[in-house]
Design an enzyme around this catalytic site. Structure first.
Site, PDB file in Angstrom:
ATOM      1  N   SER A  83       0.934  -1.158   0.042  1.00 30.30           N
ATOM      2  CA  SER A  83      -0.049   0.000  -0.068  1.00 30.30           C
ATOM      3  C   SER A  83       0.847   1.209  -0.026  1.00 30.30           C
ATOM      4  O   SER A  83       1.979   1.243   0.631  1.00 30.30           O
ATOM      5  CB  SER A  83      -0.821   0.176   1.215  1.00 30.30           C
ATOM      6  OG  SER A  83      -1.432   1.333   1.472  1.00 30.30           O
ATOM      7  N   TYR A 133      -0.949  -0.990  10.277  1.00 35.46           N
ATOM      8  CA  TYR A 133      -1.168  -1.123   8.995  1.00 35.46           C
ATOM      9  C   TYR A 133      -0.275  -0.593   8.109  1.00 35.46           C
ATOM     10  O   TYR A 133       0.883  -1.185   7.211  1.00 35.46           O
ATOM     11  CB  TYR A 133      -2.574  -0.650   8.308  1.00 35.46           C
ATOM     12  CG  TYR A 133      -2.836  -1.004   7.016  1.00 35.46           C
ATOM     13  CD1 TYR A 133      -3.223  -2.266   6.494  1.00 35.46           C
ATOM     14  CD2 TYR A 133      -2.415  -0.061   5.906  1.00 35.46           C
ATOM     15  CE1 TYR A 133      -3.348  -2.536   5.196  1.00 35.46           C
ATOM     16  CE2 TYR A 133      -2.849  -0.353   4.508  1.00 35.46           C
ATOM     17  CZ  TYR A 133      -3.158  -1.599   4.259  1.00 35.46           C
ATOM     18  OH  TYR A 133      -3.496  -1.868   2.445  1.00 35.46           O
TER      19      TYR A 133
END
Ligand SMILES: NC(=O)c1ccc[n+]([C@@H]2O[C@H](COP(=O)([O-])OP(=O)(O)OC[C@H]3O[C@@H](n4cnc5c(N)ncnc54)[C@H](OP(=O)(O)O)[C@@H]3O)[C@@H](O)[C@H]2O)c1
Length: 304
Positions: free
Chosen positions: A165, A221
Site C-alpha cells: 500500500s 497497517y
C-alpha cells in the site's frame, strides 16, 4: 506447446484478489484461487466459471495457519511440481471503522497524522487488531513466501508479487533514523525488521507512537506494509533469479476501504497483474504505484 504458468493468489475470494484471479486467468495463467473460508472461495470460483473462466481451482488457505500453508504447498507440489507466480494479496486493515463518520470524512483521505485529533469518533485502533494486522500482513506473508520458495525455484520464470500500500511508504514515518535504516537495504536484515516491528508494538501498547515518530493513523497497517516493502527488497537481493516486487493497487472501493476508494477492484488489480507478468529481464525489488515504478520513501499525494 508452452506449458501454462500457474499462480497462487491469497485472499482470492473477493476485492482486488478476486479481480487478480480473473484478469490473470484471462492472460492464460492457471489459477489456484485461495481463501481462508472454503464456502466463500468456492463461490468465487463458481462466479469465475459462470463468466466463462474455467482454468481456476480452489484451495483453502488461511495464511495465519502454518498447517494450512503446508497443505497448500503439498497440493501444488503434487499437482504441478512447481509454482510460477505467488501473489501475496491477503491482508487486514487493523482498525475499526465507524462507517457513517468515516465515509462523511472522505474515507482514508482523512487518515493523515495532522488529523489524528479529529478521528476519535471515526476510527479506533485497538492494540489487539494492530498486532493481528502485523501478524497477517507481515509475518504470515513472509511465512507463505518462504514456504513457496523451493517450488518457485523450479519455475522457468518465477514471480512474487506482494500487494502493498502507499501507506507502507516511509513518507508516513517521522523518525529519520528509522527511515534511513529501513531504506538501507545493504545493511538491513530480516532480524532487524522483526526488532523494529516488536519495538513498534511495545510503543503502540505504551501509547508512545508520537514520541518515537511512528505513524499516528492506521499505524499498524502502515508499519506492516513498510516492513513488507523492506522484506520484498531483501528477498529480491537474496533470490536474484526470482522477480520479486511490491505493488500499491491504488485506492479502491472494496470491503477494506468500506467502499470509499476512487478506483474499482478491477482497476486496482491491473498493477499486480502487470507485475506478475513482467518479462524475465524486468525489474526486481522495486515498488510499483499501480503500473508505474515509484519511490519507497516519498509520496505524490495526487497519485494515491
Ligand atoms: N482497497 C484499497 O484501496 C487498497 C489500497 C492499498 C492496498 N490494498 C491492499 O490490497 C490487498 C487486497 O485488499 P482489498 O481491498 O481487496 O481487501 P478486502 O476486500 O478486504 O479483501 C481482503 C482479502 O484478504 C483475505 N484475508 C484476510 N486475512 C486472511 C488470512 N489470514 N488468510 C487468508 N485470507 C485472508 C480476506 O478473506 P475474507 O473474505 O475471508 O476476510 C479477503 O479475501 C491487501 O493487501 C490490501 O492491503 C488495498
Amino acid at each position: 506447446m508452452e506449458e501454462k504458468r500457474c499462480a497462487v493468489i491469497t485472499g482470492g475470494n473477493k476485492g482486488i484478489g478476486f479481480e487478480i484471479c480473473r484478469q490473470l486467468a484471462l492472460e492464460g495463467v492457471k489459477i489456484i484461487l485461495t481463501a481462508r473460508n472454503e464456502s466463500r472461495g468456492l463461490k468465487a470460483v463458481e462466479k469465475l466459471n459462470a463468466s466463462g473462466i474455467s482454468d481456476v481451482i480452489f484451495h483453502q488457505l488461511d495464511i495465519n495457519d502454518p498447517t494450512s500453508i503446508a497443505c497448500l504447498v503439498e497440493f501444488i507440489e503434487t499437482r504441478f511440481r512447481k509454482l510460477d507466480i505467488l501473489i501475496n494479496n491477503a491482508a487486514e486493515i487493523g482498525i475499526v471503522v465507524h462507517e457513517n463518520e468515516f465515509r462523511a470524512g472522505g474515507g482514508f483521505i482523512q487518515m493523515i497524522d495532522e488529523n489524528v485529533h479529529l478521528l476519535t469518533n471515526v476510527v479506533e485502533e485497538p492494540y489487539e487488531l494492530g498486532e493481528q494486522c502485523l501478524n497477517t500482513n507481515y509475518y504470515a506473508t513472509k511465512r507463505i513466501t518462504e514456504a513457496f520458495i523451493p517450488l518457485l525455484q523450479l519455475s522457468k520464470s518465477p514471480r512474487i508479487v506482494n500487494v502493498t500500500s502507499i501507506y507502507g511508504n516511509l513518507h508516513w514515518f517521522h523518525n529519520e533514523k528509522l527511515k534511513k535504516e529501513l531504506e538501507d537495504i545493504e545493511n538491513l536484515t530480516e532480524g532487524r525488521i522483526d526488532e523494529i516491528i516488536q519495538w513498534f508494538l511495545r510503543d503502540f501498547k505504551a501509547a508512545k507512537l508520537r514520541e518515537n515518530g511512528w505513524p499516528l493513523t492506521s499505524s499498524a497497517y502502515k508499519v506492516s506494509k513498510a516492513a513488507l516493502n523492506a522484506y520484498t527488497r531483501l528477498m529480491a537481493k537474496k533470490f536474484q533469479n526470482i522477480r520479486i516486487n511490491c505493488v500499491h493497487p491504488g485506492y479502491c472501493a472494496t470491503d477494506m476501504t468500506s467502499d470509499t476508494g476512487f478506483l474499482t477492484a478491477e482497476e486496482g488489480a491491473k498493477g499486480p497483474v502487470m507485475v506478475a507478468l513482467l518479462p524475465d529481464d524486468g525489474p526486481s525489488g522495486v515498488f510499483f504505484n499501480k503500473t508505474q515504478i515509484g519511490s519507497f520513501s516519498s509520496v505524490d499525494l495526487n497519485k494515491l
